[in-house]
Design a protein around this motif. Structure first.
Motif, PDB file in Angstrom:
ATOM      1  N   GLN A 350      59.323  54.436  45.659  1.00 44.60           N
ATOM      2  CA  GLN A 350      60.479  55.183  46.173  1.00 44.60           C
ATOM      3  C   GLN A 350      61.461  54.191  46.767  1.00 44.60           C
ATOM      4  O   GLN A 350      61.163  53.487  47.737  1.00 44.60           O
ATOM      5  CB  GLN A 350      60.026  56.188  47.232  1.00 44.60           C
ATOM      6  N   THR A 351      62.641  54.094  46.177  1.00 42.74           N
ATOM      7  CA  THR A 351      63.653  53.147  46.657  1.00 42.74           C
ATOM      8  C   THR A 351      64.841  53.836  47.316  1.00 42.74           C
ATOM      9  O   THR A 351      65.651  53.169  47.955  1.00 42.74           O
ATOM     10  CB  THR A 351      64.162  52.286  45.477  1.00 42.74           C
ATOM     11  N   ARG A 352      64.934  55.150  47.162  1.00 45.68           N
ATOM     12  CA  ARG A 352      66.017  55.904  47.813  1.00 45.68           C
ATOM     13  C   ARG A 352      65.473  56.473  49.120  1.00 45.68           C
ATOM     14  O   ARG A 352      64.901  57.558  49.172  1.00 45.68           O
ATOM     15  CB  ARG A 352      66.507  57.019  46.891  1.00 45.68           C
ATOM     16  N   PHE A 353      65.646  55.715  50.181  1.00 52.08           N
ATOM     17  CA  PHE A 353      65.002  56.048  51.455  1.00 52.08           C
ATOM     18  C   PHE A 353      65.686  57.179  52.199  1.00 52.08           C
ATOM     19  O   PHE A 353      65.153  57.709  53.162  1.00 52.08           O
ATOM     20  CB  PHE A 353      64.919  54.807  52.340  1.00 52.08           C
ATOM     21  N   GLY A 354      66.883  57.588  51.764  1.00 55.73           N
ATOM     22  CA  GLY A 354      67.560  58.694  52.418  1.00 55.73           C
ATOM     23  C   GLY A 354      67.040  60.050  51.980  1.00 55.73           C
ATOM     24  O   GLY A 354      67.311  61.064  52.618  1.00 55.73           O
ATOM     25  N   ASP A 355      66.283  60.066  50.856  1.00 56.44           N
ATOM     26  CA  ASP A 355      65.776  61.341  50.346  1.00 56.44           C
ATOM     27  C   ASP A 355      64.573  61.791  51.160  1.00 56.44           C
ATOM     28  O   ASP A 355      63.639  61.024  51.399  1.00 56.44           O
ATOM     29  CB  ASP A 355      65.364  61.205  48.874  1.00 56.44           C
ATOM     30  N   ALA A 356      64.587  63.049  51.576  1.00 54.24           N
ATOM     31  CA  ALA A 356      63.468  63.587  52.344  1.00 54.24           C
ATOM     32  C   ALA A 356      62.268  63.847  51.443  1.00 54.24           C
ATOM     33  O   ALA A 356      61.122  63.646  51.832  1.00 54.24           O
ATOM     34  CB  ALA A 356      63.880  64.871  53.062  1.00 54.24           C
ATOM     35  N   ALA A 357      62.534  64.316  50.203  1.00 54.42           N
ATOM     36  CA  ALA A 357      61.445  64.641  49.279  1.00 54.42           C
ATOM     37  C   ALA A 357      61.113  63.428  48.421  1.00 54.42           C
ATOM     38  O   ALA A 357      61.971  62.583  48.144  1.00 54.42           O
ATOM     39  CB  ALA A 357      61.838  65.818  48.396  1.00 54.42           C
ATOM     40  N   LEU A 358      59.855  63.373  48.000  1.00 50.72           N
ATOM     41  CA  LEU A 358      59.414  62.297  47.121  1.00 50.72           C
ATOM     42  C   LEU A 358      59.588  62.752  45.678  1.00 50.72           C
ATOM     43  O   LEU A 358      58.755  63.459  45.116  1.00 50.72           O
ATOM     44  CB  LEU A 358      57.943  61.942  47.413  1.00 50.72           C
ATOM     45  N   GLN A 359      60.710  62.378  45.082  1.00 50.34           N
ATOM     46  CA  GLN A 359      61.010  62.762  43.716  1.00 50.34           C
ATOM     47  C   GLN A 359      61.172  61.505  42.870  1.00 50.34           C
ATOM     48  O   GLN A 359      62.003  60.653  43.158  1.00 50.34           O
ATOM     49  CB  GLN A 359      62.276  63.611  43.654  1.00 50.34           C
ATOM     50  N   ARG A 360      60.398  61.453  41.817  1.00 46.83           N
ATOM     51  CA  ARG A 360      60.411  60.270  40.958  1.00 46.83           C
ATOM     52  C   ARG A 360      61.570  60.336  39.977  1.00 46.83           C
ATOM     53  O   ARG A 360      61.724  61.317  39.234  1.00 46.83           O
ATOM     54  CB  ARG A 360      59.094  60.151  40.207  1.00 46.83           C
ATOM     55  N   SER A 361      62.362  59.301  39.988  1.00 43.57           N
ATOM     56  CA  SER A 361      63.485  59.227  39.058  1.00 43.57           C
ATOM     57  C   SER A 361      63.094  58.356  37.870  1.00 43.57           C
ATOM     58  O   SER A 361      62.072  57.667  37.877  1.00 43.57           O
ATOM     59  CB  SER A 361      64.717  58.641  39.760  1.00 43.57           C
ATOM     60  N   ASP A 362      63.923  58.387  36.848  1.00 42.47           N
ATOM     61  CA  ASP A 362      63.641  57.572  35.665  1.00 42.47           C
ATOM     62  C   ASP A 362      63.702  56.089  35.974  1.00 42.47           C
ATOM     63  O   ASP A 362      63.047  55.279  35.312  1.00 42.47           O
ATOM     64  CB  ASP A 362      64.644  57.908  34.556  1.00 42.47           C
ATOM     65  N   ALA A 363      64.490  55.713  36.988  1.00 44.00           N
ATOM     66  CA  ALA A 363      64.646  54.297  37.338  1.00 44.00           C
ATOM     67  C   ALA A 363      63.626  53.818  38.365  1.00 44.00           C
ATOM     68  O   ALA A 363      63.653  52.647  38.759  1.00 44.00           O
ATOM     69  CB  ALA A 363      66.055  54.050  37.871  1.00 44.00           C
ATOM     70  N   ALA A 364      62.739  54.707  38.802  1.00 42.04           N
ATOM     71  CA  ALA A 364      61.757  54.320  39.831  1.00 42.04           C
ATOM     72  C   ALA A 364      60.792  53.265  39.285  1.00 42.04           C
ATOM     73  O   ALA A 364      60.277  53.405  38.161  1.00 42.04           O
ATOM     74  CB  ALA A 364      60.977  55.540  40.308  1.00 42.04           C
ATOM     75  N   PRO A 365      60.532  52.208  40.045  1.00 45.42           N
ATOM     76  CA  PRO A 365      59.567  51.195  39.603  1.00 45.42           C
ATOM     77  C   PRO A 365      58.187  51.815  39.396  1.00 45.42           C
ATOM     78  O   PRO A 365      57.751  52.662  40.178  1.00 45.42           O
ATOM     79  CB  PRO A 365      59.564  50.187  40.746  1.00 45.42           C
ATOM     80  N   ALA A 366      57.508  51.399  38.343  1.00 42.96           N
ATOM     81  CA  ALA A 366      56.194  51.955  37.997  1.00 42.96           C
ATOM     82  C   ALA A 366      55.081  51.011  38.418  1.00 42.96           C
ATOM     83  O   ALA A 366      55.246  49.783  38.434  1.00 42.96           O
ATOM     84  CB  ALA A 366      56.111  52.224  36.502  1.00 42.96           C
ATOM     85  N   GLY A 367      53.932  51.612  38.754  1.00 41.52           N
ATOM     86  CA  GLY A 367      52.761  50.838  39.155  1.00 41.52           C
ATOM     87  C   GLY A 367      51.993  50.312  37.966  1.00 41.52           C
ATOM     88  O   GLY A 367      52.421  50.461  36.827  1.00 41.52           O
ATOM     89  N   PRO A 368      50.869  49.667  38.195  1.00 46.19           N
ATOM     90  CA  PRO A 368      50.221  49.513  39.518  1.00 46.19           C
ATOM     91  C   PRO A 368      50.904  48.468  40.394  1.00 46.19           C
ATOM     92  O   PRO A 368      51.564  47.560  39.891  1.00 46.19           O
ATOM     93  CB  PRO A 368      48.795  49.079  39.146  1.00 46.19           C
ATOM     94  N   PHE A 369      50.700  48.635  41.727  1.00 48.99           N
ATOM     95  CA  PHE A 369      51.275  47.722  42.692  1.00 48.99           C
ATOM     96  C   PHE A 369      50.165  47.027  43.471  1.00 48.99           C
ATOM     97  O   PHE A 369      49.060  47.558  43.641  1.00 48.99           O
ATOM     98  CB  PHE A 369      52.167  48.468  43.695  1.00 48.99           C
TER      99      PHE A 369
END
Length: 475
Positions: A350-369
């Motif tokens: 999650q890179t958009r820290f202003g969002d209250a909900a955890l919503q995965r976008s197409d640009a979200a980095p994928a794991g594993p981490f």
């Protein structure tokens, strides 16, 4: 009675059956006597307690095997008094190692003896322990042998047994020339270590001091520099001092929480060792690797010595709100980066820290981490020992909310520090719970249990007896 009558009695079936019964009874009694004699002469015992109170951990057994000098454990109190649990566990130490001697000393009758061990300021009352070897010793207060729950005002409850942690820690203290020193960095709104964590580090024989790099360099007696959740970046001068410390073979543990600030100066030091903190919040969509909340992570444990023991003991670690640790493509050949904790492939960032909900976008980095990594830089020119780093993407796992309920969290920290300070056989001994689970029943359930115990079971025994009697009568 005639001799013939006596001989005839031996052929009577009733006599033979009675004789067989008497013989079997005598044999059973003889076997029991022999077993009692053998058991009394051997030290073989079985620990049947629910939480293995009387079983020494592998770490303690290894420490006792390495012990090669006489050690006396003085238990303050009368020979017949004292906590039976404490006395029995100390007996296990003595049985396991021939160099261990356990003695009871009455502090009321021998005040002079006790007074010579008050040099460290310990409150030595009845129930306290003194672990002594030659001129060196370590005292353990009676209240430190247990852990308590003080959450209810005026009602202190004993929750777990910490005797093995304390006694084995004292043995390791006596076996070392000096205690490792940890300096915790201050001046950047770092989070202080919780009292329970500090007590655990004391049991591990670490000396913890605070350090501000604004006014001084890292002292020469520093074995480990610990940075816990800084809210501001280091200055360029502070970063230079940290870089020099590591270049000389220093060791550091860096626990970096997610904040709104960047850390360019600290990041430049980490980049020199081939790692970086990736500014994102790891979200775990695989329910097998989270604790019901997708940011409360239950990561995989690697094969590294820091976490290998946790994996063998099936001791989970809970890492909340973690960033990711990234291994850089460009790093020195002498540097080795080894993951400690990793997520599943279903994790994302999650890179958009202003969002209250955890919503995965197409640009979200994928794991594993990677959530934590151990870094070592082999000795080189002008350096006699390897530089070491432990880098973690969260410090929240040390919050009492998590470390108090997940024992693996504290062990992760202490094992990391033991690895950084090259402590062989470092402790990861967990307290043993003394809490007993109560069976709560309502009135109807209690009535059923009472009916079974008072009515049904006696009736069943009576019916069995009548059945046997009737069968024998009709033979």
């Amino acid at each position: 009675m005639k001799v013939a009558d006596i001989r005839q009695s031996f052929t009577d079936p009733k006599f033979r059956h009675g004789g067989y019964a008497a013989l079997i009874t005598a044999i059973v009694l003889a076997i029991l006597v022999v077993l009692n004699i053998v058991a009394d002469q051997t030290a073989l015992k079985w620990d049947l307690s629910e939480h293995r109170w009387f079983t020494l951990s592998p770490q303690t057994q290894a420490a006792l095997e390495r012990l090669r000098k006489p050690v006396t454990i003085y238990r303050l109190g009368t020979a017949g008094g004292g906590d039976p649990l404490v006395k029995e566990l100390l007996q296990r130490y003595r049985d396991r190692c021939r160099f261990i001697t356990v003695r009871a000393v009455d502090p009321d009758r021998n005040p002079g003896f006790v007074e010579q061990f008050r040099g460290d300021g310990g409150d030595l009352t009845a129930g306290s322990l003194i672990v002594s070897a030659g001129a060196r010793y370590k005292t353990i207060r009676a209240e430190d042998l247990f852990h308590y729950d003080d959450s209810v005002p005026g009602r202190r409850q004993v929750t777990s047994l910490a005797l093995e942690q304390r006694v084995t820690g004292a043995l390791l203290y006596l076996d070392r020339a000096r205690n490792p020193v940890i300096y915790t960095l201050s001046g950047h709104q770092e989070e202080p270590l919780d009292d329970d964590i500090l007590r655990q580090l004391e049991a591990e024989n670490y000396t913890v001091k605070e350090l501000s790099l604004f006014t001084r360099s890292i002292p020469g007696d520093a074995d480990i520099l610990m940075v816990v959740s800084p809210k501001r970046d280091l200055t360029a001068a502070e970063a230079a001092k940290l870089r020099d410390f590591l270049a000389g073979g220093g060791r550091a543990a860096l626990l970096i929480d997610l904040t709104r600030s960047d850390y360019p100066n600290l990041g430049s030091v980490l980049a020199g060792y081939g790692v970086a903190v990736r500014r994102l919040m790891v979200v775990e969509d695989d329910s097998s690797f989270n604790a019901g909340n997708p940011i409360f992570l239950l990561p995989r444990l690697a094969a590294h010595p820091i976490v290998a023991a946790l994996r063998e003991q099936k001791m989970p670690v809970l890492i909340p709100a973690s960033q990711a640790i990234q291994t850089l493509e460009v790093k020195k050949r002498t540097v080795t980066v080894e993951p400690l904790l990793t997520t599943s492939a279903k994790a994302w960032g999650q890179t958009r820290f202003g969002d209250a909900a955890l919503q995965r976008s197409d640009a979200a980095p994928a794991g594993p981490f990677t959530l934590a990594a151990a870094v070592s830089d082999s000795p080189g020119a002008g350096r006699s020992r390897a530089a070491k780093l432990v880098l973690m993407g969260s410090a929240l796992f040390l919050n009492p909310q998590f470390s108090g309920s997940v024992p693996g969290n504290t062990s992760l920290l202490t094992n990391s520090l033991n690895w950084l300070s090259d402590q062989q056989g470092g402790l990861s001994i967990q307290p043993k719970s003394l809490l007993s689970l109560r069976l709560n029943m309502n009135g109807f359930q209690a009535l059923i249990c009472a009916g079974i115990a008072v009515i049904l079971i006696p009736l069943a025994v009576l019916a069995a007896g009548v059945t046997v009697w009737l069968r024998r009568r009709h033979r």
